[in-house]
Design an enzyme around this catalytic site. Structure first.
Site, PDB file in Angstrom:
ATOM      1  N   ALA A  12       3.665   9.383  -3.802  1.00 39.67           N
ATOM      2  CA  ALA A  12       3.154  10.243  -4.876  1.00 39.67           C
ATOM      3  C   ALA A  12       4.241  10.517  -5.908  1.00 39.67           C
ATOM      4  CB  ALA A  12       2.628  11.558  -4.282  1.00 39.67           C
ATOM      5  N   GLU A  33      15.071  13.626  -3.903  1.00 38.22           N
ATOM      6  CA  GLU A  33      14.612  13.118  -2.606  1.00 38.22           C
ATOM      7  C   GLU A  33      15.673  13.482  -1.576  1.00 38.22           C
ATOM      8  OE1 GLU A  33      12.041  11.646  -0.855  1.00 38.22           O
ATOM      9  OE2 GLU A  33      13.512  11.811   0.768  1.00 38.22           O
ATOM     10  N   SER A  39      10.348   5.319  -2.341  1.00 35.60           N
ATOM     11  CA  SER A  39       9.291   4.330  -2.556  1.00 35.60           C
ATOM     12  C   SER A  39       9.177   3.341  -1.393  1.00 35.60           C
ATOM     13  CB  SER A  39       9.604   3.564  -3.851  1.00 35.60           C
ATOM     14  OG  SER A  39       8.441   2.980  -4.349  1.00 35.60           O
ATOM     15  N   CYS A  43       3.615   2.903   5.998  1.00 35.47           N
ATOM     16  CA  CYS A  43       2.480   2.221   6.634  1.00 35.47           C
ATOM     17  C   CYS A  43       2.932   0.942   7.348  1.00 35.47           C
ATOM     18  CB  CYS A  43       1.428   1.857   5.595  1.00 35.47           C
ATOM     19  SG  CYS A  43       1.077   3.186   4.442  1.00 35.47           S
ATOM     20  N   ARG A  71      14.017   1.713 -14.793  1.00 32.62           N
ATOM     21  CA  ARG A  71      12.947   2.635 -15.190  1.00 32.62           C
ATOM     22  C   ARG A  71      13.480   3.924 -15.804  1.00 32.62           C
ATOM     23  NH1 ARG A  71       8.011   1.602 -10.889  1.00 32.62           N
ATOM     24  NH2 ARG A  71       8.377  -0.631 -10.731  1.00 32.62           N
ATOM     25  N   ASP A 301       0.325  13.571   0.394  1.00 33.05           N
ATOM     26  CA  ASP A 301       0.044  14.127   1.726  1.00 33.05           C
ATOM     27  C   ASP A 301       0.188  15.640   1.822  1.00 33.05           C
ATOM     28  OD1 ASP A 301      -0.361  11.549   2.521  1.00 33.05           O
ATOM     29  OD2 ASP A 301       1.194  11.527   4.072  1.00 33.05           O
ATOM     30  N   ASN A 323      -0.586   7.492  -4.065  1.00 31.49           N
ATOM     31  CA  ASN A 323      -0.240   6.677  -5.230  1.00 31.49           C
ATOM     32  C   ASN A 323      -1.112   7.033  -6.438  1.00 31.49           C
ATOM     33  OD1 ASN A 323       1.760   4.262  -4.689  1.00 31.49           O
ATOM     34  ND2 ASN A 323       0.654   4.623  -2.809  1.00 31.49           N
ATOM     35  N   TYR A 447     -22.230 -14.265  -0.350  1.00 32.04           N
ATOM     36  CA  TYR A 447     -22.523 -14.953   0.927  1.00 32.04           C
ATOM     37  C   TYR A 447     -22.091 -16.410   0.875  1.00 32.04           C
ATOM     38  CZ  TYR A 447     -24.994 -18.079   4.017  1.00 32.04           C
ATOM     39  OH  TYR A 447     -25.265 -19.092   4.875  1.00 32.04           O
ATOM     40  N   TRP A 455     -27.785 -12.369   5.208  1.00 32.28           N
ATOM     41  CA  TRP A 455     -27.808 -10.906   5.189  1.00 32.28           C
ATOM     42  C   TRP A 455     -26.512 -10.457   5.859  1.00 32.28           C
ATOM     43  CZ3 TRP A 455     -31.685  -7.994   2.962  1.00 32.28           C
ATOM     44  CH2 TRP A 455     -32.881  -8.667   2.653  1.00 32.28           C
TER      45      TRP A 455
END
Ligand code: FAD
Length: 469
Positions: A12, A33, A39, A43, A71, A301, A323, A447, A455
């Protein structure tokens, strides 16, 4: 020049910082931080522990140097913000060099969530781990990936997990059958350990449908994970080091324990600053992620967001939300007010050779509280055309509001690679748009024989549920 201060340098926080600076290069963007990493993709930690990803650096999407040099973000790692004073618009950060005061015009609290430490006896013993941070990941990898001594290798076979492996490691306990517990069962077993997973409730993955939980449970057991359901862990016994998991039913000897019993939003800093929390215990925000304190935002979070089905605030601590909401705050601060969007609680998990996904509201009690009359159906269908080689089964659960047919939630499971997770995206659309199940059954899904039946299982599930309303 206006100053945007961000507390927390992960999903975030860094999304907000990057977007704000990109959209308004004149903005002074300062990120604090407390750790050394920014960054990073937490996960990916289970796969790093497993050994599939070689280096923790591979989990970092943008390095501190890139943030600073390319940046133009004033990134201060190793700085913990210890105070926010909204009156004077000043944050105080502490580092090895002492205390620093920083003024802000806009502030984002992106402090994330931390692993819950359950109040069971023995949590502080050596050999007891949680997995919430990069350093936790490093510690766990060091443990499960360590080379075994000859003496270890001469130990008698300790269980089925050792059968095909050169090393034979002692049993490991996992406390908690949520997605981290399940992913870590795979990661630890892949390193030759016998895994014992303890779940307090009557099923694992309780945010998913019962049918999905059952499919994953069967698969874990097929993979020789010993799963104990309805077993409250009372203690982690041993001298200095953990030696056994103690439950009401007895003791299971272990040489290591991973505790994965959920996360709690990190809100202390915000609370101390007079920022209000919502009913979920996370920071309350409006659609722009602004808190009750003007020009102070919260995302990721640590914050709540509106749920697409219930319309109520929800706490869904997952990466895309962090994000997305961080990026929206960045745009807002740069001068374009942007809503971060609602959440559907969409999640995915891999368990050995299975994959599963869920979205929306599946729990009947929660659906009723939101004013719906829920009904749930589950179908099993082929993942590919019957004549096409290989393939497997996709299990689809749909929960709908009986009177209106509105799709409230969905949950899917399949063999890994047979599409449960990608199929869930159609359900996310239906759940988010408030689509009725008969309309879902007419979705023009793609499909071709290698991917599904004419289906698709999602359409079949929708037809079945609609027929039973
Ligand atoms: P965090 O990533 O927690 O970052 C917050 C940052 O703030 C931290 O770096 C922290 O050090 C810093 N901080 C906190 N307090 C202060 C302070 N006072 N001063 C300075 N800095 C501070 N999500 C998914 O969607 N899919 C998955 O498969 C998935 N798997 C996961 C697996 C694991 C093992 C873990 C732990 C998480 C997983 N997640 C997953 C969740 C995902 O990682 C989080 O949703 C995401 O990282 C949240 O980002 P965030 O920026 O809100 O918070």
């Amino acid at each position: 020049m206006s100053t945007f201060v961000v507390v927390g340098g992960d999903a975030a926080g860094m999304s907000a910082a990057s977007k704000a600076k990109r959209d308004d290069p004149d903005l002074d963007v300062v990120v604090f931080e407390k750790g050394e990493w920014v960054s990073y993709g937490a996960c990916g930690l289970p796969y790093y522990v497993k050994g599939e990803i070689q280096s923790l650096d591979d989990l970092v999407s943008v390095t501190p140097e890139e943030f600073r040099e390319e940046r133009d973000v004033d990134l201060r790692t190793g700085h913990e913000v210890v105070d926010v004073d909204p009156e004077s618009r000043v944050v105080t950060a502490q580092s090895d060099d002492g205390e620093l005061r920083q003024e802000y015009d806009h502030l984002l609290v992106a402090t994330g969530a931390e692993a819950v430490t359950p109040s069971i006896e023995g949590m502080d013993r050596e050999g007891v781990y949680t997995l919430g941070s990069m350093s936790d990941g490093r510690d766990l990898r060091e443990y499960v990936g360590r080379a075994r001594s000859d003496e270890d290798l001469q130990q008698p076979d300790r269980g089925p997990a050792c059968q095909f492996l050169e090393t034979c490691n002692g049993p490991v306990g996992i406390v908690g059958g949520g997605y981290i517990g399940v992913e870590m069962a795979e990661a630890i077993a892949a390193n030759g350990f016998e895994v014992h997973l303890f779940q307090r409730g009557d099923r694992i993955l309780k945010e998913f449908s019962e049918a999905t939980s059952e499919a994953v449970l069967d698969h874990l057991r097929d993979e020789d994970v010993a799963v104990y359901l309805g077993e409250e862990v009372e203690g982690l016994a041993g001298r200095d080091r953990v030696e056994a998991v103690v439950t009401g039913d007895g003791r299971v000897p272990v040489e290591m324990v991973l505790v994965g019993t959920g996360v709690r939003p990190r809100t202390d800093l915000a609370e101390d600053a007079g920022i209000e929390l919502g009913e979920t215990g996370a920071i309350a925000t409006d659609a722009y992620r602004e808190t009750n304190v003007p020009d102070v935002y919260a995302a990721g979070d640590c914050a709540e967001a509106e749920h697409v089905v219930t319309g109520e605030p929800a706490h869904v601590p997952l990466a895309l939300t962090a994000n997305r909401h961080g990026r929206a705050v960045g745009k807002t601060v740069a001068g374009e007010p942007t809503e971060g969007g609602r959440v559907a609680g969409t999640a995915a998990v891999k368990a050995f050779e299975m994959e599963a996904a869920r979205t929306g509201v599946l729990d009947h009690e929660r659906a009723r509280e939101a004013g719906f009359e829920p009904m749930t159906e589950t179908i099993d269908a082929k993942s590919r055309a019957g004549y096409y080689p290989e393939g497997g089964t996709v299990r689809v659960t749909l929960t709908v509001d009986r009177p209106s047919g509105r799709v409230l939630g969905g949950s899917l499971a399949s063999e890994y690679g047979e599409g449960a997770v990608h199929r869930s995206h159609a359900l996310v659309g239906a759940v988010t748009e408030g689509v009725a199940v008969d309309e879902l059954s007419n979705y023009d899904l793609a499909y071709a024989p290698p991917f599904n039946t004419t289906w698709d299982p999602v359409l079949t599930a929708a037809k079945v549920v609609d027929g039973k309303r």
